[in-house]
Design an enzyme around this catalytic site. Structure first.
Site, PDB file in Angstrom:
ATOM      1  N   ARG A  50       0.814  -1.222   0.000  1.00 34.47           N
ATOM      2  CA  ARG A  50       0.000   0.000   0.000  1.00 34.47           C
ATOM      3  C   ARG A  50       0.847   1.273   0.000  1.00 34.47           C
ATOM      4  O   ARG A  50       0.344   2.341  -0.341  1.00 34.47           O
ATOM      5  CB  ARG A  50      -0.926  -0.002   1.206  1.00 34.47           C
ATOM      6  CG  ARG A  50      -1.981  -1.083   1.070  1.00 34.47           C
ATOM      7  CD  ARG A  50      -3.222  -0.712   1.793  1.00 34.47           C
ATOM      8  NE  ARG A  50      -4.212  -1.769   1.704  1.00 34.47           N
ATOM      9  CZ  ARG A  50      -5.173  -1.939   2.576  1.00 34.47           C
ATOM     10  NH1 ARG A  50      -5.275  -1.131   3.612  1.00 34.47           N
ATOM     11  NH2 ARG A  50      -6.035  -2.907   2.418  1.00 34.47           N
ATOM     12  N   ASP A 161     -15.434   9.429   8.894  1.00 32.26           N
ATOM     13  CA  ASP A 161     -14.379   8.440   8.713  1.00 32.26           C
ATOM     14  C   ASP A 161     -13.032   9.153   8.869  1.00 32.26           C
ATOM     15  O   ASP A 161     -12.924  10.356   8.657  1.00 32.26           O
ATOM     16  CB  ASP A 161     -14.468   7.776   7.331  1.00 32.26           C
ATOM     17  CG  ASP A 161     -13.756   6.430   7.285  1.00 32.26           C
ATOM     18  OD1 ASP A 161     -14.437   5.388   7.352  1.00 32.26           O
ATOM     19  OD2 ASP A 161     -12.506   6.410   7.197  1.00 32.26           O
TER      20      ASP A 161
END
Ligand SMILES: C[S@@+](CC[C@H](N)C(=O)[O-])C[C@H]1O[C@@H](n2cnc3c(N)ncnc32)[C@H](O)[C@@H]1O
Length: 289
Positions: A50, A161
């Site tokens: 990632r 979030d």
């Protein structure tokens, strides 16, 4: 390919960038400190995959170099943490929660809202919005004329979030057309517009939801309490003390008689369990209404 294309990872396999055990440990510590997310050694290569694009972007030849950069650059650190979150979600995931909400909670909230009362709901750890839009569609329901009346009341739905890329996706409210199959047909007909190979949530649904970037570990600059909180499949990444603290804080901002929905593999631990009672699978009601 970087100059280190032949490096070997201590976690197995060849890697483009030099990546040592101490790099993994530093990154794992960082994501825990900033987001509460626990990354055991089994996730070492996930972290690697990632973050490599950021190393390329920033011209770093090794993870050690990138970590030095992260330590002095708050914005880059935020980007890296965002990339390490797992955002899997879907419409009407764990559908029994929406059935319960429609049956047991919606009628009283709609009654209160239409009588001039205040209604607040929160999708905490909302990812790209599928959860909060499922909840909003369920609240608005199958009768469009009642839905328009609900939309005109003091009813507000917060979706938050940590990761800004999912907040942006939630605001865009646009999804691949095939996900419409996950929705109950009557709600889909009312609240979704087709747009080529995509669907867009209707304006009435979108206008009820406010998206905000918010770290559940940090301060919550929130106004007032909530009647309903969905915090599902977020705590699975946290350790026990972080889960207990988060649940305690969620229960503190839940109205007496309010409902808390958590993920299928999660459970209410810590002091939250003393102020709420289970009323269904992974559904809790706060005492005192
Ligand atoms: C697996 S998704 C769950 C989405 C949705 N609630 C569901 O059940 O489908 C978990 C979300 O939690 C968010 N998250 C992780 N740590 C967080 C934190 N410390 N504060 C806020 N959100 C966080 C991630 O960014 C991710 O979008």
């Amino acid at each position: 390919m970087s100059a280190l294309a032949s490096a070997t990872s201590p976690f197995g396999g060849a890697v483009d960038f030099d990546y040592r055990r101490e790099d993994f440990q530093a990154l794992s510590k960082l994501v825990y400190a900033d987001a509460g997310i626990v990354m055991p050694e089994g996730k070492a290569m996930l972290i690697y995959s990632r973050l490599t694009k950021f190393l390329r972007d920033r011209g770093c030849a090794t993870f050690a170099e990138y970590i030095r950069l992260l330590n002095g650059d708050a914005e880059e650190r935020r980007r890296a943490i965002n990339a390490l979150t797992t955002n899997h979600t879907k419409f009407f995931r764990e559908n029994h929660h929406f059935d319960h909400f429609a049956r047991e909670v919606r009628p009283r909230l709609v009654k209160r809202a239409l009588a001039g009362g205040r209604v607040r709901m929160w999708s905490a750890g909302c990812s790209s919005g599928e959860e909060v839009y499922s909840l909003t569609m369920t609240l608005l329901g199958e009768d469009k004329s009642i839905a328009r009346q609900i939309a005109a009341t003091d009813t507000a739905i917060l979706a938050s979030d940590l990761a800004d890329h999912v907040i942006e996706a939630g605001k865009a409210a646009t999804y691949p057309a095939h996900v419409a199959e996950e929705m109950p047909p009557r709600l889909r007909q009312n609240w979704v517009n087709a747009n080529g190979s995509e669907i867009v949530m209707s304006a009435l649904v979108r206008n009820m939801v406010r998206f905000r970037q918010l770290n559940l570990l940090g301060n919550w600059p929130l106004k007032g309490m909530f009647d309903v909180i969905f915090c599902r499949n977020v705590m699975i990444y946290f350790d026990e003390p972080t889960k207990a603290k988060l649940l305690q804080r969620l229960c503190e901002v839940l109205e007496p008689g309010g409902f808390l929905y958590i993920g299928h593999s999660e459970r209410l631990v810590g002091s939250g369990a003393q102020v709420c009672e289970p009323v269904g699978p992974t559904i809790y009601r706060k005492h005192g209404a």
